[in-house]
Write a protein that holds these residues in place. Structure first.
Motif: not given
Length: 454
Positions: A221-228
């Motif tokens: 969650x802190x180091x990557x772009x996250x897409x729901x």
């Protein structure tokens, strides 16, 4: 705003986020994706199917909705008891595997078997070539995400990403930090019905262990772009995970700049207003601000993510094998000195990052040292050097320069910035020099500054 203009703004923001973090995205895929691509049931439809399948469930489904206040996990717990009784009737023994009738098996295995069998049957008809969303799925396959996280039980993601390794349930907690190319099925898998998180007791048990899972996912969650994708903003699963990490990712209720919630809206193209962020309540006293994207068609979003993928990609199986062997070498074999290592070479690698590829026999790009010496900052490391909270604050300073001096730093190669192409459709890496650091320091401190055009 016209929807095409809205899409351009969203794509620009995604590119900035991907460029800042210099990492492949994490895809969090929910039940809406399975419903879209192979007709998987909703929670209510699944419970209705279960109520009709078992002859001992004699009341209409609405009775159970009324009795348990529409809580499907409690309805599943009630049905679980009835399915257990049905399974133990003599004539029903052939419906389930013999091992389910051993003492060691939990009695909820029968209802979980029904759910798993039903989903496996539905997905048998999944075929990309004949799918109504063929173009979308083809673009999805091009993304090459760092990992995929899902609360779905079905095997859709395994079919779309066959080279990714499936990790089921609590095994996710035991992954080492080098994990790459995995499908993390945190609510279990239909191939192992006993792992499925279905009943209220399952969710209670899951929530007790959730903090360990959240701690494991925090790095992602802190180091990557996250897409729901495929979740609603009100989804309790998402709220549960965000509740354990919001204070670390978003102190003081700040916007989390690298987490995007894709909201399906069939009529979004006809609307003139599309909020770009939303406050999501995770309990009675706390909330988080996430970026939101409204779409009825996901193809343009998948394409935007795929365009950030390098032109030459490496099979995830190869990367996992390389990481696994390197991790074992560093954590187990080196400390014990089990093999006659060349420690002089290893010391040189520890002192100079550029020497690491030689360990694996990887050829490096010519003149890379000159580029890395002169332009040694990414936007994230530049933010750290400037003591700013995150990369998006650097973007704000760049916008300020553009407004005051009519200078778009990232639009050209100059003494402050260089663009190194690595991906499809012109995607690549933005690198910044020490001159950029000096300039942005002045802008940050509200000092007078001039732009040097070389």
């Amino acid at each position: 705003m016209d929807y095409d203009d809205y899409k351009l703004e969203i794509i620009s923001d995604i590119n900035a986020c991907m460029d800042a973090l210099q990492a492949q995205p994490i895809l969090f895929m929910g039940s809406g994706i399975s419903q879209r691509y192979f007709g998987a049931p909703t929670w209510n439809d699944l419970m209705k199917y279960l109520s009709k399948t078992c002859p001992l469930i004699t009341k209409r489904f609405e009775y159970y909705q009324q009795s348990f206040k529409r809580d499907n996990t409690k309805i599943a717990s009630s049905f679980s008891e009835i399915y257990s009784e049905w399974a133990w009737e003599e004539e029903q023994n052939t419906r389930y595997p013999p091992e389910y009738f051993e003492e060691a098996c939990d009695k909820d295995i029968y209802i979980k078997h029904e759910v798993s069998t039903y989903l496996d049957h539905l997905i048998e008809s999944f075929n990309i070539e004949d799918n109504n969303f063929k173009k979308e799925i083809i673009e999805l396959k091009k993304i090459n995400p760092h990992a995929i996280i899902t609360t779905n039980y079905d095997n859709l993601m395994e079919l779309i990403f066959p080279d990714y390794c499936k990790i089921v349930g609590q095994k996710v907690v035991h992954l080492n930090y080098t994990s790459y190319g995995e499908i993390l099925k945190i609510h279990g898998c239909s191939e192992a019905p006993e792992t499925v998180v279905l009943t209220s007791e399952d969710y209670e048990n899951f929530n007790k262990k959730k903090k360990y899972l959240s701690a494991k996912l925090l790095t992602y969650f802190a180091e990557h772009p996250l897409f729901f994708f495929g979740y609603s903003i009100a989804d309790e699963n998402i709220k549960g995970i965000l509740s354990d990490i919001d204070e670390i990712l978003a102190p003081n209720n700040e916007l989390i700049p690298n987490i995007y919630m894709i909201c399906y809206d069939k009529q979004c193209e006809l609307k003139g207003i599309h909020p770009k962020e939303q406050l999501i309540a995770i309990d009675d006293n706390r909330s988080v601000r996430l970026k939101v994207i409204y779409a009825s068609d996901f193809q343009w979003l998948y394409t935007a993510l795929a365009n950030c993928t390098p032109d030459v990609t490496v099979n995830p199986k190869l990367i996992r094998a390389l990481l696994s062997k390197t991790y074992k070498l560093a954590s187990q074999e080196l400390p014990k000195q089990e093999l006659p290592f060349n420690f002089k070479m290893l010391q040189s690698i520890a002192d100079d990052d550029s020497q690491l590829p030689t360990l694996f026999g990887i050829t490096q790009i010519p003149n890379h040292k000159a580029i890395n010496t002169d332009f040694n900052f990414t936007i994230t490391s530049l933010a750290e050097k400037l003591n700013l909270g995150g990369w998006h604050h650097v973007n704000n300073l760049l916008k300020e320069i553009a407004q005051e001096k009519d200078f778009q730093m990232k639009n050209s190669d100059n003494i402050y910035h260089i663009y190194i192409k690595t991906g499809k459709s012109g995607s690549g890496i933005h690198k910044y020099s020490n001159e950029a650091y000096k300039l942005l320091t002045k802008v940050k401190n509200k000092e007078d500054y001039n732009i040097i055009i070389d």
